[in-house]
Design an enzyme around this catalytic site. Structure first.
Site, PDB file in Angstrom:
ATOM      1  N   LYS A  19      -6.361  95.410  78.496  1.00 15.61           N
ATOM      2  CA  LYS A  19      -6.496  94.289  79.454  1.00 15.61           C
ATOM      3  C   LYS A  19      -8.041  93.923  79.618  1.00 15.61           C
ATOM      4  O   LYS A  19      -8.283  92.851  79.574  1.00 15.61           O
ATOM      5  CB  LYS A  19      -5.923  94.733  80.952  1.00 15.61           C
ATOM      6  CG  LYS A  19      -5.925  93.685  81.980  1.00 15.61           C
ATOM      7  CD  LYS A  19      -5.688  92.354  81.638  1.00 15.61           C
ATOM      8  CE  LYS A  19      -5.698  91.227  82.604  1.00 15.61           C
ATOM      9  NZ  LYS A  19      -6.617  91.208  83.777  1.00 15.61           N
ATOM     10  N   GLU A  53     -11.874  86.844  76.502  1.00 16.78           N
ATOM     11  CA  GLU A  53     -11.802  85.504  77.467  1.00 16.78           C
ATOM     12  C   GLU A  53     -13.112  84.955  77.726  1.00 16.78           C
ATOM     13  O   GLU A  53     -13.464  84.027  77.613  1.00 16.78           O
ATOM     14  CB  GLU A  53     -10.806  85.551  78.520  1.00 16.78           C
ATOM     15  CG  GLU A  53     -10.648  84.798  79.622  1.00 16.78           C
ATOM     16  CD  GLU A  53     -10.068  85.342  80.965  1.00 16.78           C
ATOM     17  OE1 GLU A  53      -9.108  86.176  80.824  1.00 16.78           O
ATOM     18  OE2 GLU A  53     -10.497  85.304  82.093  1.00 16.78           O
ATOM     19  N   HIS A  60      -9.188  92.249  76.517  1.00 18.06           N
ATOM     20  CA  HIS A  60      -8.663  90.811  76.761  1.00 18.06           C
ATOM     21  C   HIS A  60      -9.561  89.942  77.589  1.00 18.06           C
ATOM     22  O   HIS A  60      -9.862  88.876  77.205  1.00 18.06           O
ATOM     23  CB  HIS A  60      -7.119  90.664  77.608  1.00 18.06           C
ATOM     24  CG  HIS A  60      -6.559  89.654  77.835  1.00 18.06           C
ATOM     25  ND1 HIS A  60      -7.002  89.013  79.015  1.00 18.06           N
ATOM     26  CD2 HIS A  60      -5.984  88.923  77.201  1.00 18.06           C
ATOM     27  CE1 HIS A  60      -6.725  87.891  79.202  1.00 18.06           C
ATOM     28  NE2 HIS A  60      -5.746  87.604  78.469  1.00 18.06           N
ATOM     29  N   ASN A  61      -9.768  90.487  78.706  1.00 14.41           N
ATOM     30  CA  ASN A  61     -10.875  89.692  79.619  1.00 14.41           C
ATOM     31  C   ASN A  61     -12.142  89.645  78.980  1.00 14.41           C
ATOM     32  O   ASN A  61     -12.667  88.578  79.036  1.00 14.41           O
ATOM     33  CB  ASN A  61     -11.031  90.544  80.934  1.00 14.41           C
ATOM     34  CG  ASN A  61      -9.568  90.298  81.923  1.00 14.41           C
ATOM     35  OD1 ASN A  61      -8.653  90.083  81.243  1.00 14.41           O
ATOM     36  ND2 ASN A  61      -9.954  90.581  83.119  1.00 14.41           N
ATOM     37  N   SER A  77      -1.883  89.879  83.024  1.00 17.44           N
ATOM     38  CA  SER A  77      -2.756  88.642  82.770  1.00 17.44           C
ATOM     39  C   SER A  77      -2.070  87.402  82.903  1.00 17.44           C
ATOM     40  O   SER A  77      -0.813  87.328  82.818  1.00 17.44           O
ATOM     41  CB  SER A  77      -3.255  88.803  81.441  1.00 17.44           C
ATOM     42  OG  SER A  77      -4.050  87.642  81.102  1.00 17.44           O
TER      43      SER A  77
HETATM   44  P1  NBP Z   1      -6.037  91.532  96.650  1.00 23.20           P
HETATM   45  O1  NBP Z   1      -7.053  92.118  95.615  1.00 23.20           O
HETATM   46  O2  NBP Z   1      -6.849  90.473  97.573  1.00 23.20           O
HETATM   47  O3  NBP Z   1      -5.751  92.564  97.794  1.00 23.20           O
HETATM   48  C1  NBP Z   1      -5.007  92.361  98.759  1.00 23.20           C
HETATM   49  C2  NBP Z   1      -3.819  93.292  98.995  1.00 23.20           C
HETATM   50  O4  NBP Z   1      -4.347  94.657  99.042  1.00 23.20           O
HETATM   51  C3  NBP Z   1      -3.214  93.059 100.285  1.00 23.20           C
HETATM   52  O5  NBP Z   1      -1.882  93.286 100.075  1.00 23.20           O
HETATM   53  C4  NBP Z   1      -3.721  94.114 101.103  1.00 23.20           C
HETATM   54  O6  NBP Z   1      -3.253  94.514 102.114  1.00 23.20           O
HETATM   55  C5  NBP Z   1      -3.847  95.315 100.159  1.00 23.20           C
HETATM   56  N1  NBP Z   1      -4.789  96.452 100.508  1.00 23.20           N
HETATM   57  C6  NBP Z   1      -6.099  96.564 100.588  1.00 23.20           C
HETATM   58 BR1  NBP Z   1      -7.260  95.257 100.279  1.00 23.20          BR
HETATM   59  N2  NBP Z   1      -6.325  97.988 100.768  1.00 23.20           N
HETATM   60  C7  NBP Z   1      -5.362  98.526 101.125  1.00 23.20           C
HETATM   61  C8  NBP Z   1      -5.028  99.776 101.261  1.00 23.20           C
HETATM   62  N3  NBP Z   1      -6.045 100.653 101.721  1.00 23.20           N
HETATM   63  N4  NBP Z   1      -3.695 100.163 101.635  1.00 23.20           N
HETATM   64  C9  NBP Z   1      -2.807  99.326 101.171  1.00 23.20           C
HETATM   65  N5  NBP Z   1      -2.868  97.888 101.019  1.00 23.20           N
HETATM   66  C10 NBP Z   1      -4.124  97.713 100.725  1.00 23.20           C
HETATM   67  O7  NBP Z   1      -4.872  90.933  96.128  1.00 23.20           O
HETATM   68  P2  NBP Z   1      -4.261  89.880  95.016  1.00 23.20           P
HETATM   69  O8  NBP Z   1      -5.444  88.995  94.864  1.00 23.20           O
HETATM   70  O9  NBP Z   1      -2.985  89.581  94.907  1.00 23.20           O
HETATM   71  O10 NBP Z   1      -4.628  90.891  93.692  1.00 23.20           O
HETATM   72  C11 NBP Z   1      -3.836  92.192  93.553  1.00 23.20           C
HETATM   73  C12 NBP Z   1      -4.132  92.797  92.613  1.00 23.20           C
HETATM   74  O11 NBP Z   1      -4.133  92.022  91.081  1.00 23.20           O
HETATM   75  C13 NBP Z   1      -5.746  93.469  92.065  1.00 23.20           C
HETATM   76  O12 NBP Z   1      -5.968  94.540  91.650  1.00 23.20           O
HETATM   77  C14 NBP Z   1      -6.437  92.225  91.556  1.00 23.20           C
HETATM   78  O13 NBP Z   1      -7.538  92.679  90.701  1.00 23.20           O
HETATM   79  C15 NBP Z   1      -5.299  91.888  90.541  1.00 23.20           C
HETATM   80  N6  NBP Z   1      -5.395  90.406  90.135  1.00 23.20           N
HETATM   81  C16 NBP Z   1      -5.020  90.136  88.901  1.00 23.20           C
HETATM   82  C17 NBP Z   1      -5.274  88.866  88.660  1.00 23.20           C
HETATM   83  C18 NBP Z   1      -4.838  88.555  86.999  1.00 23.20           C
HETATM   84  O14 NBP Z   1      -4.863  87.638  86.679  1.00 23.20           O
HETATM   85  N7  NBP Z   1      -4.206  89.501  86.622  1.00 23.20           N
HETATM   86  C19 NBP Z   1      -5.664  87.712  89.360  1.00 23.20           C
HETATM   87  C20 NBP Z   1      -5.864  88.095  90.581  1.00 23.20           C
HETATM   88  C21 NBP Z   1      -5.807  89.370  91.043  1.00 23.20           C
HETATM   89  P3  NBP Z   1      -3.187  93.949 103.698  1.00 23.20           P
HETATM   90  O15 NBP Z   1      -2.200  92.505 103.342  1.00 23.20           O
HETATM   91  O16 NBP Z   1      -2.697  94.697 104.661  1.00 23.20           O
HETATM   92  O17 NBP Z   1      -4.512  93.621 103.942  1.00 23.20           O
END
Ligand code: NBP
Length: 479
Positions: free
Chosen positions: A182, A189, A185-186, A128
């Site tokens: 988590k 939030e 937590h959300n 988070s």
């Molecule tokens: P995204 O959720 O936008 O996902 C993009 C990434 O996933 C890229 O690296 C993309 O590769 C890869 N990908 C996909 Br789409 N399909 C794929 C597949 N079939 N095989 C391999 N790679 C694949 O990225 P993010 O916003 O950095 O979030 C990553 C994770 O973190 C998510 O689960 C998200 O929910 C979570 N998250 C958490 C928070 C938080 O506050 N905790 C915030 C934001 C996100 P590519 O480059 O080849 O398309």
């Protein structure tokens, strides 16, 4: 060169997490992304991080020292499954696959079981704090086996946020425990933000404060019991002026709140477990109501004239603050109830105080208030509800009169305050001697022979409603 930790998925979250890992003493970080351009960009822009970059997932696996440990940060759902499958084929017994995305904990339970059967460790972990958290120190909620935690623990401790000298990470429990916590937590939030929004609305429309005055009030509140990241950034958002119109930005933002779904998951699971998370539920519903512009327009047209906004005097702002605090206590009490129910249902040994502890830094709900929860569970780990703890009982009692005034004023003024009012209703229900649930039981017995218990003797009873209406002792209803 062999890396001790790897990251797969180098969009914003993954690359920030990889940079965070690389900045810590002792880590060498392997990186891989499906589309190579992302890997190249990261390695080029942060050459000093010493990343070990791979063009194929096979090379990535080979670049990791044993036990291989890789954190997946890709889109939750199918993307995560695809990467897990690829890594599982390359990894060997004892290796550790970590999913740091926002997975549904039911998926995590399934994946952990499948990988355990293949001799692999799978750790679903909540992370988070968004992009900034990933880079500078998130709050981390890992599930998985104790064996995996031995290797992973020191690595996660090194990158987690630090609050009161302690890293904001702990081994939450086995399989899906981390992603479950988590999720809660959300949900919390959501509730927190809804309560803040209601306070703002009342201060604006009943208190007749300008937006900048409300910003000032939130800044002042951030010095007291309410001190938290969300209260702090509320003041920041309210202070923002729109460059185009010169109006407060909040006044030109469309009033329809979106969501990505974790609040919905929280409510769905809570309903299934029989836990009344009304604070979170009202927050999810309030966003849904806001996002129905055509319904809103239809009712706006046909509704009777709006009620007169009540006149309020000195002390109104303090009353709003007290109502906000009391409602927040209720929302957290409900959230912790859900963690207790989840732990019991899925057989997790979750330390509740530790959950409050790891939320004190890095994450969106970080707040002074969490220290009070840590203390409450330190004093009594078996609290029936947080509302029973002397500090919280007192906090709610002190705010009681103000809370009632605010809910009354909101209703009389026609200003929706579902978070404040449902929290009060929940508190009143828990603290009432008798509830009208007795009548509900009577009705259920009338139409469905669902039976009832009596206050004055043991046993299960049914009234022969369609016969002579005498009462018989019977077996508990199974339908
Ligand atoms: P995204 O959720 O936008 O996902 C993009 C990434 O996933 C890229 O690296 C993309 O590769 C890869 N990908 C996909 Br789409 N399909 C794929 C597949 N079939 N095989 C391999 N790679 C694949 O990225 P993010 O916003 O950095 O979030 C990553 C994770 O973190 C998510 O689960 C998200 O929910 C979570 N998250 C958490 C928070 C938080 O506050 N905790 C915030 C934001 C996100 P590519 O480059 O080849 O398309």
């Amino acid at each position: 060169q062999q890396a001790n930790i790897g990251v797969v998925g180098l969009a914003v979250m993954g690359s920030n997490l990889a940079r965070n890992l690389a900045s810590r003493e002792g880590n060498t970080v392997a990186v891989f992304n499906r589309t190579q351009a992302r890997t190249d960009d990261l390695v080029r822009e942060h050459a000093d991080a010493g990343f070990v970059a791979s063009e194929t997932i096979e090379d990535f696996a080979a670049s990791l020292a044993k036990p291989r440990t890789a954190i997946i940060m890709v889109q939750a759902g199918a993307g995560t499954d695809a990467v897990i499958d690829q890594l599982a084929d390359l990894f060997e017994e004892g290796d550790i696959i970590v999913d740091g995305g926002n997975a549904n904990f039911h998926d995590t339970i399934r994946r952990e079981k499948q990988l355990r059967e293949r001799g692999l460790n799978f750790v679903g972990t909540g992370i988070s704090g968004g992009e900034e958290g990933a880079l500078h120190g998130p709050s981390i909620m890992p599930g998985g086996s104790a064996e995996a935690w031995e290797t992973l623990g020191p690595i996660l401790r090194s990158i987690a946020a630090v609050a009161e000298g302690e890293p904001c990470v702990t081994h939450v429990g086995t399989d899906g425990a981390g992603h479950f916590v988590k999720m809660v937590h959300n949900g919390i939030e959501y509730a927190d933000m809804q309560l803040i929004a209601e306070a703002y609305d009342l201060l604006r429309r009943v208190g007749r404060h300008s937006t900048s005055e409300v910003a000032q009030i939130f800044t002042e509140w951030n010095d007291g019991d309410l001190e938290s990241y969300l209260i702090e950034i509320t003041a920041e958002v309210l202070k923002q002026t729109d460059a185009d119109t010169g109006k407060p930005l909040v006044d030109v933002i469309e009033d329809q709140a979106g969501s990505k779904g974790t609040g919905v998951w929280t409510v769905q699971n809570a309903v299934g477990l029989g836990i009344p998370v009304s604070g979170i539920g009202e927050a999810v519903f309030a966003r849904a109501v806001s996002s129905k512009p055509t319904q809103r327009a239809a009712v706006r047209k046909t509704a009777a004239s709006r009620p007169q906004v009540q006149e309020v005097g000195e002390g109104f702002e303090d009353d709003v603050r007290a109502a906000l605090y009391a409602s927040k206590v209720v929302a957290y009490a409900q959230g912790f109830d859900l963690i207790i129910a989840g732990a019991s249902e899925y057989d997790w040994d979750i330390d509740l105080g530790d959950m409050a502890r790891i939320w004190r830094g890095g994450c969106i709900i970080r707040a002074q208030f969490l220290n009070r929860i840590v203390e409450a569970y330190e004093k009594n780990p078996d609290l029936e509800t947080l509302l029973e703890d002397p500090y919280f009982a007192n906090a709610v009692a002190e705010g009681d009169a103000a809370w009632r005034r605010i809910v009354g004023i909101a209703a009389a003024s026609g200003i929706p305050a579902p978070g404040f009012s449902s929290a009060l209703a929940y508190y009143d229900a828990l603290s009432s001697d008798r509830l009208p649930a007795a009548l509900v039981q009577g009705l259920r017995d009338f139409f469905g022979a669902h039976t009832y218990q009596r206050v004055d003797k043991k046993g299960t009873f049914h009234t022969l409603w369609s016969g002579d209406r005498t009462e018989i002792e019977t077996e508990p209803s199974t339908h």
